[in-house]
Design a protein around this motif. Structure first.
Motif, PDB file in Angstrom:
ATOM      1  N   ALA A  41     -36.984 -50.311 -38.589  1.00 44.41           N
ATOM      2  CA  ALA A  41     -36.472 -49.907 -39.949  1.00 44.41           C
ATOM      3  C   ALA A  41     -37.349 -48.897 -40.410  1.00 44.41           C
ATOM      4  CB  ALA A  41     -36.361 -51.274 -40.750  1.00 44.41           C
ATOM      5  N   ALA A  42     -38.703 -48.962 -40.137  1.00 46.39           N
ATOM      6  CA  ALA A  42     -39.730 -48.249 -40.920  1.00 46.39           C
ATOM      7  C   ALA A  42     -39.709 -46.580 -40.225  1.00 46.39           C
ATOM      8  CB  ALA A  42     -41.368 -48.682 -40.550  1.00 46.39           C
ATOM      9  N   ALA A  43     -38.922 -46.431 -39.102  1.00 47.08           N
ATOM     10  CA  ALA A  43     -38.678 -45.062 -38.692  1.00 47.08           C
ATOM     11  C   ALA A  43     -37.668 -44.488 -39.310  1.00 47.08           C
ATOM     12  CB  ALA A  43     -38.364 -45.186 -37.228  1.00 47.08           C
ATOM     13  N   ARG A  44     -36.984 -45.071 -40.312  1.00 47.99           N
ATOM     14  CA  ARG A  44     -35.803 -44.350 -40.941  1.00 47.99           C
ATOM     15  C   ARG A  44     -34.782 -43.649 -39.802  1.00 47.99           C
ATOM     16  NH1 ARG A  44     -37.787 -42.357 -46.620  1.00 47.99           N
ATOM     17  NH2 ARG A  44     -38.940 -44.188 -47.202  1.00 47.99           N
ATOM     18  N   PRO A  45     -34.163 -44.315 -39.069  1.00 48.56           N
ATOM     19  CA  PRO A  45     -33.301 -43.822 -38.012  1.00 48.56           C
ATOM     20  C   PRO A  45     -31.722 -43.307 -38.664  1.00 48.56           C
ATOM     21  CG  PRO A  45     -33.414 -46.323 -37.578  1.00 48.56           C
ATOM     22  CD  PRO A  45     -34.266 -45.779 -38.641  1.00 48.56           C
ATOM     23  N   ASP A  46     -30.988 -42.457 -37.941  1.00 51.02           N
ATOM     24  CA  ASP A  46     -29.877 -42.126 -38.549  1.00 51.02           C
ATOM     25  C   ASP A  46     -28.757 -42.931 -37.811  1.00 51.02           C
ATOM     26  OD1 ASP A  46     -30.686 -39.792 -40.172  1.00 51.02           O
ATOM     27  OD2 ASP A  46     -31.004 -38.850 -38.356  1.00 51.02           O
ATOM     28  N   ARG A  47     -29.300 -43.645 -36.823  1.00 50.80           N
ATOM     29  CA  ARG A  47     -28.599 -44.304 -35.816  1.00 50.80           C
ATOM     30  C   ARG A  47     -29.328 -45.348 -35.059  1.00 50.80           C
ATOM     31  NH1 ARG A  47     -25.759 -42.514 -30.167  1.00 50.80           N
ATOM     32  NH2 ARG A  47     -23.675 -43.974 -30.297  1.00 50.80           N
ATOM     33  N   LEU A  48     -28.604 -46.471 -34.879  1.00 46.83           N
ATOM     34  CA  LEU A  48     -29.447 -47.583 -34.192  1.00 46.83           C
ATOM     35  C   LEU A  48     -28.503 -48.023 -32.931  1.00 46.83           C
ATOM     36  CD1 LEU A  48     -31.593 -49.562 -33.408  1.00 46.83           C
ATOM     37  CD2 LEU A  48     -30.484 -51.200 -35.249  1.00 46.83           C
ATOM     38  N   VAL A  49     -29.042 -48.094 -31.702  1.00 43.57           N
ATOM     39  CA  VAL A  49     -28.172 -48.426 -30.746  1.00 43.57           C
ATOM     40  C   VAL A  49     -28.716 -49.642 -30.134  1.00 43.57           C
ATOM     41  CG1 VAL A  49     -27.210 -47.831 -28.551  1.00 43.57           C
ATOM     42  CG2 VAL A  49     -27.370 -46.211 -30.142  1.00 43.57           C
ATOM     43  N   VAL A  50     -28.284 -50.869 -29.925  1.00 36.63           N
ATOM     44  CA  VAL A  50     -28.614 -51.903 -29.072  1.00 36.63           C
ATOM     45  C   VAL A  50     -28.186 -51.995 -27.764  1.00 36.63           C
ATOM     46  CG1 VAL A  50     -28.759 -54.185 -29.278  1.00 36.63           C
ATOM     47  CG2 VAL A  50     -28.627 -53.115 -31.540  1.00 36.63           C
TER      48      VAL A  50
END
Length: 236
Positions: A41-50
């Motif tokens: 969360a701290a990295a402020r991604p545009d997209r998270l892939v699990v």
């Protein structure tokens, strides 16, 4: 570009409702996993892939809102992968269900999220391009990588004891803790299969995604409470 990754194990026992009376045994592991998701969360991604290991029926992409279930363990618990108005019909594989549960514990709402079920036999030569494609899919990509080490650390482990298991897990832990993409890429596929290390293919997808990203790794937790290697690490 890949900006952050969290590496977590995927035993259903991470979910307290599944573990029941044994839940306190994995409290420290759960805490480390939630902390790792916080780093994403701290990295402020545009997209998270699990990413997570999956049998044939669960392989491939899973959209946001897909639901994972723990009914197979006698627990009436379902967990969605992020928020969505309508759940897709295909159920999440178990590894991604555990990942979705971790995201729910961390109240994830920082970026769109989707899942990818990875076949455990997937060869490294196919894992690496998959990772590169994911990393190129958005300006700031984060990965939550689910998967276990060897399941043959002790005689009571799911796969019984194999003397090679401890060495394999030690090498994997070093690579994950150091964000060493070359070392992850070099993990032996056949040995990982023999040792029932479900995370190998997902870790090598991570290695492909992180090539050239120059991320820093930190190993937050390493243990094998049931004869299975569990690792928690962050790459930032």
């Amino acid at each position: 570009m890949l900006v952050a990754a969290a590496i977590c194990p995927c035993p259903p026992l991470l979910v307290p409702e599944v573990a029941a009376g044994a839940a306190p045994e994995l409290d420290a592991l759960r805490t480390a996993c939630v902390d790792a998701v916080g780093v994403l969360a701290a990295a402020r991604p545009d997209r998270l892939v699990v990413l997570g290991p999956a049998e044939q029926a669960g392989r491939g992409p899973h959209p946001q809102g897909a639901v994972g279930s723990f009914r197979g363990f006698g627990v009436e618990l379902e967990v969605p992968l992020g928020a969505a108005d309508e759940a897709p019909e295909r159920e999440l594989p178990l590894s991604l269900a555990v990942g979705a549960w971790l995201l729910s514990r961390a109240d994830w709402d920082d970026a769109p999220v989707e899942g990818l079920g990875v076949g455990e036999p997937l060869a490294r030569d196919r894992c690496l391009p998959v990772g590169r494609e994911i990393a190129a899919s958005a300006p700031r990509v984060a990965l939550l990588v689910m998967g276990d080490g060897s399941a043959r650390r002790t005689v009571k482990a799911p796969g019984y004891f194999d003397e090679r298991a401890e060495g394999f897990d030690a090498a994997a832990a070093r690579a994950l803790g150091a964000a060493d993409t070359a070392a992850l890429t070099a993990l032996d596929e056949e040995l990982a299969f023999d040792l029932m290390a479900s995370g190998r293919a997902c870790w090598q997808v991570l290695a492909g995604a992180a090539q050239g990203a120059r991320l820093h790794g930190e190993l937050l937790r390493e243990e094998a409470p049931y004869g299975v290697g569990y690792f928690v690490a962050t790459w930032t």
